[in-house]
Design a protein around this motif. Structure first.
Motif, short mmCIF file in Angstrom:
data_model
loop_
_atom_site.label_atom_id
_atom_site.label_comp_id
_atom_site.label_asym_id
_atom_site.label_seq_id
_atom_site.Cartn_x
_atom_site.Cartn_y
_atom_site.Cartn_z
N ASN A 427 0.88 -1.20 -0.03
CA ASN A 427 0.03 -0.17 0.06
C ASN A 427 1.02 1.46 0.01
OD1 ASN A 427 -2.02 1.86 0.25
ND2 ASN A 427 -2.59 1.06 2.42
N GLN A 433 -0.19 8.35 7.24
CA GLN A 433 -1.31 9.38 7.64
C GLN A 433 -0.69 10.81 8.11
OE1 GLN A 433 -0.80 6.36 9.08
NE2 GLN A 433 -0.24 6.69 11.34
N PHE A 452 -5.02 3.09 7.34
CA PHE A 452 -3.67 2.79 6.85
C PHE A 452 -2.68 1.92 7.47
CE2 PHE A 452 -5.71 6.90 6.02
CZ PHE A 452 -6.18 6.89 4.65
N GLU A 546 -9.81 -0.18 5.73
CA GLU A 546 -8.43 -0.06 5.26
C GLU A 546 -8.56 0.67 3.95
OE1 GLU A 546 -4.19 -0.42 5.74
OE2 GLU A 546 -5.90 -0.49 7.06
N GLU A 548 -6.26 1.05 0.44
CA GLU A 548 -5.09 1.06 -0.31
C GLU A 548 -4.87 1.52 -1.76
OE1 GLU A 548 -3.78 -3.19 2.01
OE2 GLU A 548 -4.51 -3.33 0.26
#
Length: 551
Positions: A427, A433, A452, A546, A548
């Motif tokens: 990812n 973040q 994340f 999540e 990605e």
């Protein structure tokens, strides 16, 4: 047993339904008994009088009931007559999301399922939290009316503890105020224990039967990059001592391990690692803790160390339940760096040696002899000089007690494997973040970092209803180049992906779509760059786990 000061005799009198008045005069400190075999269901009174001073205790014989009952005996939680070392997650099913709940419920974490009823004053009557609950007074009638209704509603249900207060010392709640509630509930429902979570258990001793103390260690990294703790591990035992050292068999003390991170309030915050989880849990248990209630469920799936660490400590104390609950404890070693305790129960012996520090240390248990096998390890001990690794816990038992349980080393290897998989998913946004900015139709509850972090089944953001449901990311410090997007969550069908180009939103059309129960994947088959990305959700009851971006 009567204990007194002075030389005057003590007169004891027992009266109750089915009992005629019976008295004894004791001339000195001594044990006494009364024949209570004829006591009918109801309440008797034992009165002690010395030199005009009178004290009265109530003794109740309870009518049998069909539902589950609980009480405290010998410092242990007893459920339906069986002492139990409670092992359960705090805030179970709270803010974890549907996917994680399915995984959790289907798994064997060696728990003892617990049912509870909340009677916290500030929950039942919110205005008392910053008002009357702070004063040494009797609670208002409105609160007692709500508690009475709860007792009646649950009278025949399968629950076995009331939760009276959460961190009253932090909220400034008066122990006098809570004692009124405790007495009221104990009188109306003597079939179930009353629980409190506190870091000042002795202050609230008369306000609950069962206490869980929570001196969270809260790991973090300081400015120099060194790992530190909000509370040092060598202080954990003192919070348990507040109850365990009182010799009060009518009180149970338990412990809340730290199974979460404070990243929602500080980027320096860290999750406890596996060694820290095992170490600080044992640091409490060797001081007499008799239940384990890790906090918190909503972070449990964030890191493999938390999830598998919880399984490890639950399964360990399931196997060691009897000796931990009933064993006589003797300290073999006690200093700032480490402690060791010997447990003795019937024909079994067990020692537990705990290194509180982040450094290797040596320890000599000079008072120990015999032969012990390592619990969840391969070694046998006949000599008791140890070189301990950082945060290492060594447990030895006089017979094998870990049948079928994986070793500490093998669990560590499995956690390392799972951690590598979590952190190597490809990812482009993974753990970045702090370099991003966010906007959404509903604020995140705990923090955007959960979107994340490689945990693809733990709730990070949700919105149940609304015509405009979106989650937006800006990239002021880097420009991602991606051709694929994967979103993990619930009710993601029809999600629209937009990127910001020339001050306008451009909708991306996927060439291929991958759909699973909690996954929506888009392959655009060309590379895009953008300073902002926006996800729009047409369905209701949306959960995000999540996000990605991939090349």
């Amino acid at each position: 047993t009567v204990e007194r000061t002075g030389s005057k005799p003590v007169t004891l009198t027992l009266t109750g339904p089915g009992l005629t008045a019976s008295s004894k005069i004791l001339e000195k400190d001594q044990n006494f008994t009364f024949d209570s075999s004829k006591l009918q269901y109801g309440t008797a009174e034992l009165k002690a009088e010395i030199n005009g001073i009178i004290k009265v205790w109530k003794i109740r014989r309870l009518i049998p009931v069909k539902h589950r009952t609980s009480w405290i005996s010998g410092g242990c939680l007893v459920v339906n007559g069986k002492p139990v070392l409670r092992r359960h997650m705090y805030a179970e099913h709270y803010r974890g999301g549907e996917a994680f709940q399915k995984r959790y419920d289907a798994d064997n974490l060696h728990q003892t399922k617990m049912w509870s009823t909340r009677i916290q004053p500030e929950v039942l009557v919110p205005e008392v939290g910053n008002g009357e609950a702070l004063n040494d007074i009797r609670p208002c009638d409105k609160l007692f009316e709500k508690i009475s209704a709860i007792i009646e509603e649950n009278r025949d249900k399968e629950f076995f503890y009331y939760y009276i207060s959460d961190e009253p010392e932090c909220r400034g709640v008066s122990p006098v105020y809570l004692k009124h509630i405790y007495d009221f509930v104990a009188e109306k429902d003597p079939y179930h224990v009353i629980l409190m979570a506190s870091r000042d258990c002795r202050k609230y001793l008369d306000c609950a039967d069962w206490f869980e103390t929570h001196p969270y260690i809260c790991p973090h990294v300081n400015a120099a990059g060194k790992r530190e703790y909000g509370r040092e591990i060598n202080t954990i035992g003192s919070y348990v001592d507040a109850i365990s050292e009182l010799n009060r068999p009518d009180k149970c003390i338990g412990f809340l391990p730290t199974i979460y991170s404070s990243k929602f309030s500080s980027p320096e915050a860290q999750y406890p690692n596996f060694a820290e989880i095992v170490c600080h849990t044992w640091a409490a248990m060797i001081h007499g803790a008799k239940s384990i209630w890790p906090y918190a469920y909503h972070d449990l799936g964030d890191r493999p160390a938390l999830y598998e660490g919880t399984r490890f400590i639950f399964s360990s104390f399931e196997a060691l339940e009897e000796i931990v609950l009933h064993g006589k404890r003797t300290f073999l070693l006690k200093n700032r760096d480490c402690e060791a305790v010997l447990f003795e129960y019937k024909n079994d012996h067990m020692f537990a040696l705990v290194n509180f520090t982040q450094k290797p240390i040596t320890a000599n248990l000079a008072g120990l002899s015999g032969k012990f096998v390592e619990f969840r390890g391969p070694r046998t001990f006949t000599k008791f000089e140890f070189m301990l690794k950082p945060h290492e816990v060594i447990v030895g038992t006089s017979r094998k007690m870990d049948e079928g349980l994986p070793s500490f080393a093998s669990v560590s290897e499995e956690i390392d494997r799972l951690e590598y998989a979590r952190s190597h998913r490809g990812n482009l946004l993974f753990e970045r973040q702090e370099e991003m900015a966010f906007s959404s139709s509903k604020p995140t509850w705990r923090g955007d970092y959960k979107l994340f972090d490689g945990a693809t089944d733990v709730l990070a953001w949700e919105q149940a209803w609304g015509d405009d449901k979106f989650y937006e990311m800006a990239f002021p410090k880097f420009i991602p180049e991606f051709s694929k997007l994967r979103v993990y969550g619930k009710n993601l069908d029809g999600t629209t992906v937009k990127i910001r180009k020339n001050r306008e939103w451009q909708t991306l059309k996927p060439v291929k779509t991958d759909k699973e129960e909690y996954l929506l994947g888009y392959d655009f088959e060309q590379t895009f760059t953008t300073v902002k990305l926006r996800l729009e959700f047409p369905k209701n009851q949306v959960e995000l786990y999540e996000i990605e971006l991939l090349k």
